[in-house]
Design an enzyme around this catalytic site. Structure first.
Site, short mmCIF file in Angstrom:
data_model
loop_
_atom_site.label_atom_id
_atom_site.label_comp_id
_atom_site.label_asym_id
_atom_site.label_seq_id
_atom_site.Cartn_x
_atom_site.Cartn_y
_atom_site.Cartn_z
N LYS A 14 0.83 -1.22 0.00
CA LYS A 14 0.00 0.00 0.00
C LYS A 14 0.86 1.26 0.00
CE LYS A 14 -1.91 -1.12 3.92
NZ LYS A 14 -1.16 -2.35 4.22
N ARG A 89 -9.30 -0.76 9.18
CA ARG A 89 -8.71 -2.06 9.47
C ARG A 89 -9.64 -2.93 10.29
NH1 ARG A 89 -2.99 -0.24 8.94
NH2 ARG A 89 -1.92 -2.18 9.34
N ARG A 128 12.06 -4.89 4.77
CA ARG A 128 11.78 -3.50 4.38
C ARG A 128 12.69 -2.51 5.11
NH1 ARG A 128 5.86 -1.29 5.14
NH2 ARG A 128 6.23 -2.04 7.24
N ARG A 161 11.90 0.10 10.40
CA ARG A 161 10.86 0.45 11.37
C ARG A 161 10.93 -0.51 12.55
NH1 ARG A 161 5.24 1.10 8.11
NH2 ARG A 161 4.52 -0.31 9.74
N ARG A 172 2.16 -8.89 14.38
CA ARG A 172 1.23 -8.08 13.57
C ARG A 172 0.36 -8.97 12.70
NH1 ARG A 172 5.33 -4.30 10.57
NH2 ARG A 172 3.55 -3.53 9.40
P1 AP5 Z 1 4.87 -1.45 1.65
O1 AP5 Z 1 4.41 -0.68 0.47
O2 AP5 Z 1 5.68 -0.74 2.66
O3 AP5 Z 1 3.65 -2.25 2.32
P2 AP5 Z 1 2.39 -1.71 3.12
O4 AP5 Z 1 1.21 -2.46 2.62
O5 AP5 Z 1 2.31 -0.23 3.10
O6 AP5 Z 1 2.81 -2.25 4.56
P3 AP5 Z 1 2.74 -1.49 5.97
O7 AP5 Z 1 3.61 -2.24 6.96
O8 AP5 Z 1 3.01 -0.04 5.88
O9 AP5 Z 1 1.37 -1.75 6.31
P4 AP5 Z 1 0.85 -1.81 7.64
O10 AP5 Z 1 -0.54 -1.76 7.19
O11 AP5 Z 1 1.16 -2.92 8.55
O12 AP5 Z 1 1.54 -0.58 8.45
P5 AP5 Z 1 0.93 0.78 8.84
O13 AP5 Z 1 2.00 1.79 8.82
O14 AP5 Z 1 -0.32 1.04 8.10
O15 AP5 Z 1 5.68 -2.72 1.08
C1 AP5 Z 1 6.26 -3.68 1.95
C2 AP5 Z 1 7.64 -4.09 1.40
O16 AP5 Z 1 7.49 -4.74 0.15
C3 AP5 Z 1 8.60 -2.91 1.15
O17 AP5 Z 1 9.88 -3.35 1.48
C4 AP5 Z 1 8.48 -2.67 -0.38
O18 AP5 Z 1 9.69 -2.13 -0.91
C5 AP5 Z 1 8.21 -4.06 -0.89
N1 AP5 Z 1 7.36 -4.09 -2.07
C6 AP5 Z 1 6.19 -3.39 -2.25
N2 AP5 Z 1 5.65 -3.69 -3.44
C7 AP5 Z 1 6.47 -4.62 -4.03
C8 AP5 Z 1 6.44 -5.34 -5.26
N3 AP5 Z 1 5.43 -5.20 -6.13
N4 AP5 Z 1 7.45 -6.19 -5.52
C9 AP5 Z 1 8.47 -6.37 -4.64
N5 AP5 Z 1 8.55 -5.72 -3.46
C10 AP5 Z 1 7.56 -4.86 -3.15
O19 AP5 Z 1 0.50 0.50 10.36
C11 AP5 Z 1 1.46 0.34 11.38
C12 AP5 Z 1 0.75 0.11 12.70
O20 AP5 Z 1 -0.07 1.27 13.03
C13 AP5 Z 1 -0.24 -1.07 12.73
O21 AP5 Z 1 0.43 -2.28 13.02
C14 AP5 Z 1 -1.21 -0.63 13.85
O22 AP5 Z 1 -0.64 -0.86 15.11
C15 AP5 Z 1 -1.29 0.88 13.65
N6 AP5 Z 1 -2.41 1.28 12.76
C16 AP5 Z 1 -2.32 1.88 11.54
N7 AP5 Z 1 -3.54 2.10 11.02
C17 AP5 Z 1 -4.42 1.61 11.93
C18 AP5 Z 1 -5.85 1.52 11.94
N8 AP5 Z 1 -6.60 1.95 10.92
N9 AP5 Z 1 -6.42 0.95 13.02
C19 AP5 Z 1 -5.70 0.52 14.08
N10 AP5 Z 1 -4.36 0.55 14.11
C20 AP5 Z 1 -3.72 1.10 13.04
#
Ligand code: AP5
Length: 220
Positions: A14, A89, A128, A161, A172
């Site tokens: 994402k 989520r 990552r 991170r 997670r």
């Molecule tokens: P990346 O694009 O970074 O993946 P992502 O889907 O954004 O993963 P996130 O970890 O950011 O998602 P998340 O939802 O757990 O974290 P968030 O910050 O939202 O890609 C991942 C890796 O793959 C990278 O290394 C990239 O280079 C690689 N890649 C991407 N595309 C590729 C491809 N096509 N081919 C090869 N490699 C590729 O949330 C963090 C924390 O915040 C949560 O755990 C929770 O505690 C809290 N939180 C956030 N939002 C909420 C909510 N709405 N409700 C409750 N808690 C929340």
């Protein structure tokens, strides 16, 4: 108001795709994880409370998350809509978003869903590294920067991170996949879910997402 929910399990891509979609569609990218991390860096009460959940791999409670997201959606740059990343989520968050949009005569327009096999999520997250200046994500093996340890776009150093260390990644995925799949079902039932294969190159995923979104935009 055009609200797009970019759906994907943790690590599905994402954060990689949302800035590219944002540039093409002219809508701001709003990521709840990033809002929490910047509040934690600023040392606010909300940020510090959120950090305690994030460091354990748990979801931040719905009331805190919904309040923060709706406040962000009310800012001027989101007047014509936004691309949401990491929200909703839980089904309770999805229902709260629907309620808030309906009160303004709006709705979630489309939900592109980046699908990735679960066994690939762990590899994506644990390899990552992120650019310190602007948060661009890289992967040590799958999506490496041109110069090791340095962001291609900002020239800034990369860091890991704190929730991407293997134990927290496992926590997670264990805690978050079940509520995530309930959200997928919620949008499937609403008829707005548009699955895209996330197990291909970054460029191929972007192009599949844009095809889906532009086709929906033309249908109006
Ligand atoms: P990346 O694009 O970074 O993946 P992502 O889907 O954004 O993963 P996130 O970890 O950011 O998602 P998340 O939802 O757990 O974290 P968030 O910050 O939202 O890609 C991942 C890796 O793959 C990278 O290394 C990239 O280079 C690689 N890649 C991407 N595309 C590729 C491809 N096509 N081919 C090869 N490699 C590729 O949330 C963090 C924390 O915040 C949560 O755990 C929770 O505690 C809290 N939180 C956030 N939002 C909420 C909510 N709405 N409700 C409750 N808690 C929340």
């Amino acid at each position: 108001m055009r609200v797009i929910v970019l759906l994907g399990a943790p690590g599905a891509g994402k954060g990689t795709q949302a800035p590219l979609l944002s540039a093409s569609l002219g809508l701001p990218h709003i990521a709840t994880g990033e809002l929490f991390r910047s509040a934690a860096r600023a040392g606010t009460a909300l940020g510090l409370e959120a950090k305690s959940y994030m460091d354990r791999g748990e979801l931040v409670p719905d009331d805190l998350t919904v309040r923060m997201l709706l406040e962000r959606l009310r800012q001027a740059d989101a007047e014509s809509g936004a691309i949401l990343d990491g929200f909703p989520r839980t089904v309770a968050q999805a229902a709260a978003l629907d309620g808030a949009l309906a009160a303004e005569g709006g709705h979630v327009e489309q939900v592109p869903y980046i699908e990735l096999p679960e066994e690939e999520l762990f590899n994506r997250l644990s390899g990552r590294w992120i650019c310190r200046a602007a948060g661009h994500p890289y992967h040590l093996r799958l999506n490496p920067p041109r110069v090791p340890g340095v962001c291609d776009e900002e020239g800034s150093p990369l860091y890991q991170r704190s929730d991407d260390v293997p134990d927290v990644v496992r926590a997670r995925l264990a805690a978050q996949l079940a509520p995530f799949h309930e959200v997928v079902d919620y949008y499937r039932r609403a008829g707005v879910l548009a699955p895209v294969d996330g197990d291909q190159s970054v460029e191929a995923v972007t192009s599949a997402l844009l095809d889906t979104l532009l086709a929906a935009g033309e249908r109006g």
